[in-house]
Design a protein around this motif. Sequence first.
Motif, mmCIF file in Angstrom:
data_model
loop_
_atom_site.group_PDB
_atom_site.id
_atom_site.type_symbol
_atom_site.label_atom_id
_atom_site.label_comp_id
_atom_site.label_asym_id
_atom_site.label_seq_id
_atom_site.Cartn_x
_atom_site.Cartn_y
_atom_site.Cartn_z
ATOM 1 N N UNK A 23 47.542 37.477 36.499
ATOM 2 C CA UNK A 23 47.420 38.390 37.635
ATOM 3 C C UNK A 23 48.411 39.543 37.578
ATOM 4 N N UNK A 24 49.684 39.245 37.309
ATOM 5 C CA UNK A 24 50.710 40.287 37.485
ATOM 6 C C UNK A 24 50.986 41.099 36.221
ATOM 7 N N UNK A 25 50.661 40.567 35.050
ATOM 8 C CA UNK A 25 50.846 41.309 33.812
ATOM 9 C C UNK A 25 52.241 41.187 33.227
ATOM 10 N N UNK A 26 52.417 41.646 31.979
ATOM 11 C CA UNK A 26 53.667 41.405 31.249
ATOM 12 C C UNK A 26 54.886 42.106 31.824
ATOM 13 N N UNK A 27 54.738 43.311 32.357
ATOM 14 C CA UNK A 27 55.906 44.021 32.889
ATOM 15 C C UNK A 27 56.449 43.300 34.122
ATOM 16 N N UNK A 28 55.572 42.960 35.048
ATOM 17 C CA UNK A 28 56.007 42.235 36.247
ATOM 18 C C UNK A 28 56.571 40.873 35.880
ATOM 19 N N UNK A 29 56.012 40.243 34.862
ATOM 20 C CA UNK A 29 56.521 38.953 34.423
ATOM 21 C C UNK A 29 57.949 39.101 33.896
ATOM 22 N N UNK A 30 58.213 40.175 33.155
ATOM 23 C CA UNK A 30 59.572 40.427 32.674
ATOM 24 C C UNK A 30 60.538 40.638 33.837
ATOM 25 N N UNK A 70 37.167 29.530 39.982
ATOM 26 C CA UNK A 70 37.401 30.083 41.318
ATOM 27 C C UNK A 70 38.495 31.146 41.255
ATOM 28 N N UNK A 71 39.594 30.842 40.550
ATOM 29 C CA UNK A 71 40.670 31.832 40.419
ATOM 30 C C UNK A 71 40.201 33.046 39.633
ATOM 31 N N UNK A 72 39.423 32.810 38.604
ATOM 32 C CA UNK A 72 38.896 33.899 37.790
ATOM 33 C C UNK A 72 38.026 34.824 38.631
ATOM 34 N N UNK A 73 37.155 34.232 39.439
ATOM 35 C CA UNK A 73 36.291 35.029 40.315
ATOM 36 C C UNK A 73 37.130 35.819 41.311
ATOM 37 N N UNK A 74 38.135 35.174 41.873
ATOM 38 C CA UNK A 74 39.003 35.855 42.826
ATOM 39 C C UNK A 74 39.662 37.082 42.223
ATOM 40 N N UNK A 75 40.175 36.955 41.009
ATOM 41 C CA UNK A 75 40.811 38.097 40.346
ATOM 42 C C UNK A 75 39.785 39.182 40.023
ATOM 43 N N UNK A 76 38.596 38.782 39.600
ATOM 44 C CA UNK A 76 37.546 39.755 39.294
ATOM 45 C C UNK A 76 37.207 40.602 40.524
ATOM 46 N N UNK A 77 37.317 39.999 41.704
ATOM 47 C CA UNK A 77 36.979 40.702 42.945
ATOM 48 C C UNK A 77 38.170 41.445 43.536
ATOM 49 N N UNK A 78 39.246 41.543 42.775
ATOM 50 C CA UNK A 78 40.415 42.292 43.245
ATOM 51 C C UNK A 78 41.357 41.480 44.102
ATOM 52 N N UNK A 79 41.292 40.145 43.973
ATOM 53 C CA UNK A 79 42.097 39.274 44.809
ATOM 54 C C UNK A 79 43.332 38.743 44.117
ATOM 55 N N UNK A 82 39.885 40.754 48.866
ATOM 56 C CA UNK A 82 39.679 41.789 49.887
ATOM 57 C C UNK A 82 38.541 41.381 50.813
ATOM 58 N N UNK A 83 38.700 41.653 52.079
ATOM 59 C CA UNK A 83 37.687 41.200 53.042
ATOM 60 C C UNK A 83 36.327 41.826 52.778
ATOM 61 N N UNK A 84 36.332 43.004 52.151
ATOM 62 C CA UNK A 84 35.052 43.639 51.809
ATOM 63 C C UNK A 84 34.302 42.881 50.721
ATOM 64 N N UNK A 85 34.986 41.978 50.012
ATOM 65 C CA UNK A 85 34.347 41.207 48.938
ATOM 66 C C UNK A 85 34.133 39.740 49.331
ATOM 67 N N UNK A 86 34.411 39.409 50.595
ATOM 68 C CA UNK A 86 34.378 38.010 51.010
ATOM 69 C C UNK A 86 32.980 37.410 50.916
ATOM 70 N N UNK A 87 31.976 38.128 51.360
ATOM 71 C CA UNK A 87 30.605 37.604 51.288
ATOM 72 C C UNK A 87 30.210 37.355 49.840
ATOM 73 N N UNK A 88 30.575 38.285 48.957
ATOM 74 C CA UNK A 88 30.270 38.110 47.535
ATOM 75 C C UNK A 88 31.007 36.897 46.977
ATOM 76 N N UNK A 89 32.266 36.723 47.384
ATOM 77 C CA UNK A 89 33.053 35.584 46.921
ATOM 78 C C UNK A 89 32.391 34.272 47.330
ATOM 79 N N UNK A 90 31.981 34.180 48.590
ATOM 80 C CA UNK A 90 31.331 32.962 49.072
ATOM 81 C C UNK A 90 30.035 32.704 48.307
ATOM 82 N N UNK A 91 29.247 33.761 48.081
ATOM 83 C CA UNK A 91 28.011 33.611 47.333
ATOM 84 C C UNK A 91 28.247 33.110 45.916
ATOM 85 N N UNK A 92 29.282 33.603 45.279
ATOM 86 C CA UNK A 92 29.581 33.175 43.915
ATOM 87 C C UNK A 92 30.097 31.737 43.885
ATOM 88 N N UNK A 93 30.775 31.311 44.939
ATOM 89 C CA UNK A 93 31.197 29.912 45.021
ATOM 90 C C UNK A 93 29.993 28.990 45.133
#
Length: 458
Positions: free
Chosen positions: A428-435, A400-409, A343-354
């Motif tokens: 990301x999608x969970x077992x129901x969506x995977x099924x 990087x992927x883990x951080x992205x998911x943590x931030x709602x990405x 989410x764009x509202x989390x972009x600055x945080x994402x960059x900082x964590x990178x």
Amino acid sequence: MSQVVEQLRQALPAEALVTDPDRMESFRYDRAMFCPAGMPLAVVLARETAHVQAAVRIAHEAGVPIVPQGARSGLSGAANALDGCVVISLEKMDRILAIEPIDRYVVTQPGVYNAVLSRAVAEHGLFYPPDPSSWEFCSIGGNLSTNSGGLCCVKYGVTTDYVLGLEVVLADGRLLRTGRRTVKGVAGYDLAKLIVGSEGTLGIITEATLMLRPAAAKPTTMAALFGSGVEAGNAILEIIRSGVSLSLLEIMDQTTIRAVNKYKRMDLPDEAAAMLIAQSDAGGEAGAADVAAVAKLCRDHGALECIEAEDDAEGDMLLEGRRVALTALEQLGTTMIDDVAVPRTRLAEFIGRLEALSAELDITIGVLGHAGDGNMHPTVVFDQADPAQAERAQVAFDRVMEIGLELGGTITGEHGVGVLKRTWLAEEIGPVALDVHRAIKSALDPKNLLNPGKIVAE
């Protein structure tokens, strides 16, 4: 297997079948690193839909896996061959079949390069917006299969937003035509949208009808330099909040800028920690006003300097630098290219964590991406000959992927899942969506022959 090759030989023109191992070697991989690939039984260089159908029917009858390929410019391993498979390459299906200026659509084969199609429709005063950075060497079929985006997504959206209809060869060789050529149409399920982004696992796209827009005005371009990536991220948020209608908003960090300068012998400003590139195609005074507003917002939020392109050539240079960024980073070492959108509202945080992750693991991470829609391409650069670096690089890629998911990405904004991110897709999608994914796959490809093992693991 020899019987399958003989059937292919009888059904196809001689130039459409490749069985020589040396020639087939180049059809084993796309551009993704660290994704397994096998040796095909044969490669079919299809020239027309009938060739694809013939090859699919033969493989289907024999129970042989089928791997569709385009320009092999993908970054997720989706086009990688399997041992004993039949690769069906669409690169020779490279004709634009029709351009309709009044109804504003183009009918194209999948092997046409994005840039070729864009230039062809521009001659009619029209515009095809999806423009991946790799537009000079990626094909429309690949763009459809991964639902590619590009530099203009912030204003114009992604590939699926421009798909009117598709011609698709199904797993048993039948031909599906779905969609329409009208402005509106809602009859039945939207099967075209289902096929787009399926990475060749549900069918093989052999023709596409794509919506066009009237040509945009000449763009006005500017660059803003920042002392930190986090400051740039905060400025991006304020630009989005302001409602300025930009056609492009990109970010490159210092590592990326310097790599581009070295690779292309450019003179991009590389003294700053990050650079935003903004563009408005509103035209004339409106475009100039958009860029001026963005420059003010950037200055108000810590920009060291704002530079407006003096002419089209300077603007094109800035965009060229952004387009070649991933290739430039590849010159620094082995790369693992992420494709996380937050989410764009989390972009600055994402960059900082990178930045913190890079320091923690002592590994280079080039930060670049489509800032306007939050789709970032953090690129881990390392020396593959150094086992310790290679191990840290893999850790960084996953983090990087883990951080992205943590931030709602999401784990991918445009490169697709392929084999590279199958485990993370399940996360990301969970077992129901995977099924549901597996049920759709089973309905359209009950023998699991179309690009098996891609997107969803068996």
